[in-house]
Enzyme design. Sequence first.
Site, short mmCIF file in Angstrom:
data_model
loop_
_atom_site.label_atom_id
_atom_site.label_comp_id
_atom_site.label_asym_id
_atom_site.label_seq_id
_atom_site.Cartn_x
_atom_site.Cartn_y
_atom_site.Cartn_z
N HIS A 76 1.93 -28.41 62.18
CA HIS A 76 1.16 -27.64 61.20
C HIS A 76 2.03 -26.55 60.61
CE1 HIS A 76 1.13 -25.30 64.92
NE2 HIS A 76 1.10 -24.25 64.12
N HIS A 88 6.72 -22.38 57.98
CA HIS A 88 7.58 -23.39 58.62
C HIS A 88 6.67 -24.33 59.42
CE1 HIS A 88 6.81 -20.36 61.69
NE2 HIS A 88 6.79 -21.39 62.51
O1 3AM Z 1 4.33 -22.51 63.92
P1 3AM Z 1 3.49 -21.40 64.45
O2 3AM Z 1 3.61 -20.15 63.64
O3 3AM Z 1 2.09 -21.82 64.66
O4 3AM Z 1 2.78 -19.59 67.55
C1 3AM Z 1 4.18 -19.47 67.54
C2 3AM Z 1 4.79 -20.00 66.27
O5 3AM Z 1 4.07 -21.13 65.89
C3 3AM Z 1 4.76 -20.40 68.56
O6 3AM Z 1 6.09 -20.61 68.14
C4 3AM Z 1 6.16 -20.45 66.73
C5 3AM Z 1 7.25 -19.49 66.38
O7 3AM Z 1 7.01 -18.24 66.95
N1 3AM Z 1 4.71 -19.86 69.91
C6 3AM Z 1 4.81 -18.57 70.26
N2 3AM Z 1 4.72 -18.44 71.60
C7 3AM Z 1 4.56 -19.69 72.09
C8 3AM Z 1 4.42 -20.23 73.41
N3 3AM Z 1 4.44 -19.44 74.49
C9 3AM Z 1 4.55 -20.60 71.01
N4 3AM Z 1 4.41 -21.92 71.18
C10 3AM Z 1 4.28 -22.37 72.45
N5 3AM Z 1 4.30 -21.55 73.54
#
Ligand code: 3AM
Length: 177
Positions: free
Chosen positions: A120, A37
């Site tokens: 991304h 995603h």
């Molecule tokens: O799209 P991606 O997979 O890179 O890294 C986590 C994931 O991103 C991000 O939210 C998405 C869904 O879980 N994520 C997790 N904790 C986070 C935080 N504390 C976060 N993004 C910002 N702050």
Amino acid sequence: MPRLFTGLELPKSVATELSLMRGGVSGARWIDVENYHITLRFIGDVDERAARDVDAVLGGIRREAFTVTLDRLDAFGGDRPRAIVAAVRPSSPLVELQAEQERLIRRVGLPAETRKFAPHVTLARLRQATPMAVANYLSVRGWLAALTFEVDRFTLFSSRDSVGGGPYVAEAVYPLY
Ligand code: 3AM
């Protein structure tokens, strides 16, 4: 408490194409193709009432459909690589949609996101991969034929309560016209 984030789903053909890039870095945990995603706005753990407020404001967004292009592979984390990603080519409609969500989510009283938006698709999470292994991977496989697709909706996803990570569940979808 549900852990929520907004994002864009990928067409199956695009996800399949990206999945061909898996493999070749030791210490990488490759994401399952059905969990690919583009995160727009991480919301975090919220109570049911806040979740309802978020759903209500997201449902008020009125925007046109647009296209997204993924055009290169990259790594996040520099000397301590933490993810291999397919980078999204920045575009105004995407940035504006994300910015509107940021404003709305603050308006319902949730904390601001301070990190810069770097759209991304995460392909792998890295724990012990060395910068050298990641650089080698990117030099061998980093070339990606541009993948362009139409985005005509965005999604409110939940991840595993308090823990995060997939499987992600689409709790609600919001059309773009
Ligand atoms: O799209 P991606 O997979 O890179 O890294 C986590 C994931 O991103 C991000 O939210 C998405 C869904 O879980 N994520 C997790 N904790 C986070 C935080 N504390 C976060 N993004 C910002 N702050």
